[in-house]
Scaffold this active site. Structure first.
Site, PDB file in Angstrom:
ATOM      1  N   LEU A 128       0.782  -1.273   0.105  1.00  0.00           N
ATOM      2  CA  LEU A 128      -0.078  -0.056  -0.021  1.00  0.00           C
ATOM      3  C   LEU A 128       0.824   1.460  -0.025  1.00  0.00           C
ATOM      4  O   LEU A 128       0.338   2.355  -0.237  1.00  0.00           O
ATOM      5  CB  LEU A 128      -0.944   0.061   1.203  1.00  0.00           C
ATOM      6  CG  LEU A 128      -1.862  -1.194   1.477  1.00  0.00           C
ATOM      7  CD1 LEU A 128      -2.511  -1.283   2.733  1.00  0.00           C
ATOM      8  CD2 LEU A 128      -2.640  -1.023   0.171  1.00  0.00           C
ATOM      9  N   SER A 129       2.263   1.228   0.207  1.00  0.00           N
ATOM     10  CA  SER A 129       2.887   2.387  -0.015  1.00  0.00           C
ATOM     11  C   SER A 129       4.270   2.160  -0.610  1.00  0.00           C
ATOM     12  O   SER A 129       4.589   0.926  -0.902  1.00  0.00           O
ATOM     13  CB  SER A 129       3.166   2.902   1.646  1.00  0.00           C
ATOM     14  OG  SER A 129       4.001   2.051   2.213  1.00  0.00           O
ATOM     15  N   GLY A 130       5.178   3.269  -0.750  1.00  0.00           N
ATOM     16  CA  GLY A 130       6.391   2.958  -1.442  1.00  0.00           C
ATOM     17  C   GLY A 130       7.370   2.860  -0.579  1.00  0.00           C
ATOM     18  O   GLY A 130       8.712   3.328  -1.159  1.00  0.00           O
TER      19      GLY A 130
ATOM     20  N   SER B 100       0.979  -2.588   4.963  1.00  0.00           N
ATOM     21  CA  SER B 100       1.280  -0.959   4.943  1.00  0.00           C
ATOM     22  C   SER B 100       2.618  -0.651   4.558  1.00  0.00           C
ATOM     23  O   SER B 100       3.048   0.056   3.525  1.00  0.00           O
ATOM     24  CB  SER B 100       1.044  -0.586   6.214  1.00  0.00           C
ATOM     25  OG  SER B 100      -0.337  -0.413   6.712  1.00  0.00           O
ATOM     26  N   ALA B 101       3.590  -1.461   4.596  1.00  0.00           N
ATOM     27  CA  ALA B 101       5.004  -1.042   4.221  1.00  0.00           C
ATOM     28  C   ALA B 101       5.229   0.201   4.569  1.00  0.00           C
ATOM     29  O   ALA B 101       5.920   0.853   3.763  1.00  0.00           O
ATOM     30  CB  ALA B 101       5.250  -1.622   2.907  1.00  0.00           C
TER      31      ALA B 101
END
Lengths: 193, 267
Positions: free
Chosen positions: A48-50, B41-42
């Site tokens: 969901l994120s970079g 979520s990383a």
């Protein structure tokens, strides 16, 4: 053209059968094993994120292998782990330091694209899975979108209505064809009689 | 007939069946994409570090300043100014955190600069480490009394007074670290030495007239020996001048005079 369509139709039919059987098997096996759904022992996670770019891009789906017990204690620097940051939040970051404390082994993690380590070290007990290296780019966008309100409308309801509409038209045409044949038969009957 | 119609419909509505299959695959795909995946979520975050200083108080440390020289100092003004100074030591356990400031107070009369003086100079000195000592200095131009003043964690610290006096009677121009009593005793001593020197010089003149004839011959032969003898004689004549630098200076002057006299005799 007819031959092409014939083969295309067969291909689509084969895909449909494989999907149906495969999904049926996977859903059944997942339900039997309990816990989170998995595919051949791997869990699929949407990124969901970079924070881990360029290892895996935002919106991709990654396969992680769930671990437990001893395996949690034997991770090393460089492994990409998925851990529980809170009860309802999973994070996937890379281990940059392994420390042995009185409370057990603690991992310091960091996103490859972050400029600082995570503020809270991760207890080995909170590690859920290890990244396997398998990634499907962009699939996560579809997955995420399909779970949103707009996604449900766009991906499920609209195609459903289109299909219903198309089937309605097809049925109407079928009835029209039937009536046409019936009238034709009525016209032909007096002649024969 | 029935089979023919069935075949006919099958071929006629094959598009419908094809589209239905595609739609079914689509639904299965969407279902699998949502069913088998869950979010990770990383966590992406950016950590910006700002360096700033919050001062909640300044710890000066336990440093104690002390003027290590006691007693009043007398200094004679030679020329336009004379350098006065006092040794200052950090006797506390801690180093000074920052540079210090010292003040020079001046009183025209012999009164205490601490009570009646005015500030005439403000200077700075480098932060002193524990047990380090430095000398604070000032060029005094006026006759009067001076004192150095510093502040430390204990409060005000004053040095002993420094009297800057007019050099009327040809006193030494360099500083003397003596108390007022010592200075007066020293001055008396120097006065006595001067009178003694004059007396002995006159006596020597009388004696030298008688001995001149003998010395001329000796000087002609070995002038260096004669000089040594003359020095020994002078030492015997003036035992009171030993130990005084001023006395030594006057001896040397007399030696020079004697040599001149001898030269005259030789001629």
């Amino acid at each position: 053209m007819k031959i092409f369509f014939k083969w295309l139709n067969r291909f689509v039919t084969a895909v449909l059968f494989v999907l149906l059987i495969g999904l049926g098997f996977l859903v059944f096996s997942s339900k039997l094993s309990g816990g989170e759904p998995n595919v051949f022992g791997y869990q699929l996670k949407t990124v969901l994120s970079g924070s881990m770019e360029p290892e895996f891009k935002t919106g991709s789906v990654i396969a992680v292998k769930p671990i437990d017990g001893e395996e949690r204690q034997q991770l090393k620097v460089g492994d990409v782990i998925t851990f529980m940051e809170s009860d309802d939040k999973l994070i996937t970051h890379r281990i940059i330091e392994v420390k042995e404390t009185g409370a057990g082994i603690v991992y310091t993690t960091k996103g490859d694209n972050n400029n600082a380590p995570d503020s809270n070290p991760v207890l080995a007990e909170n590690v859920v899975a290890v990244y396997s290296g398998f990634t499907i780019p962009y699939l996560g966008y579809i997955s995420e979108f399909s779970q949103s309100k707009n996604g449900i409308i766009a991906l499920l309801i609209v195609p459903g209505f289109l299909l219903i509409g198309y089937s309605g038209i097809t049925i109407w045409r079928a009835f029209h064809e039937l009536e046409k044949e019936k009238k034709k038969a009525e016209v032909e009957m007096p002649k024969t009689s | 007939m029935r089979q023919t119609r069935l075949r006919k419909y099958r071929s006629q509505y094959r598009w419908f069946r094809f589209v239905s299959k595609i739609a079914l695959i689509w639904y299965l795909f969407v279902f699998s994409a949502t069913y088998f995946t869950s979010g990770t979520s990383a966590d992406f975050f950016y950590d910006a570090r700002a360096t700033s200083e919050v001062s909640s108080g300044i710890w000066l440390g336990d440093y104690r300043l002390k003027f290590t020289e006691n007693g009043t100092e007398n200094v004679y003004l030679c020329g336009e100014s004379v350098e006065i100074g006092r040794a200052l030591k950090n006797v506390g356990p801690d180093d000074m955190a920052e540079d210090g400031t010292y003040y020079v107070y001046y009183s025209a009369d012999n009164g205490s600069p601490q009570n009646h003086g005015v500030e005439v100079y403000e200077g700075t000195f480098n932060a002193l480490k524990s047990k380090e000592e430095i000398r604070l200095q000032f060029h005094a131009k006026n006759i009067g009394t001076y004192a150095f003043h510093v502040q430390d964690t204990d409060g005000d610290k004053w040095s002993a007074k420094i009297h800057v006096k007019e050099n009327k009677s040809g006193n030494k121009c360099h500083n003397t670290n003596m108390t007022t009593e010592e200075i007066s005793v020293e001055n008396e001593k120097s006065d006595i030495n001067e009178s003694e020197e004059k007396a002995t010089a006159n006596a020597k003149k009388d004696d030298s007239d008688d001995e001149n004839a003998k010395k001329v011959e000796q000087i002609e032969q070995t002038p260096s020996e004669t000089e040594n003898e003359t020095r020994e004689e002078l030492r015997e004549q003036e035992p009171t001048n030993e130990g005084s630098s001023q006395g030594k200076e006057s001896n040397l002057n007399e030696e020079a005079e004697m040599n001149e006299q001898n030269d005259d005799n030789v001629e």
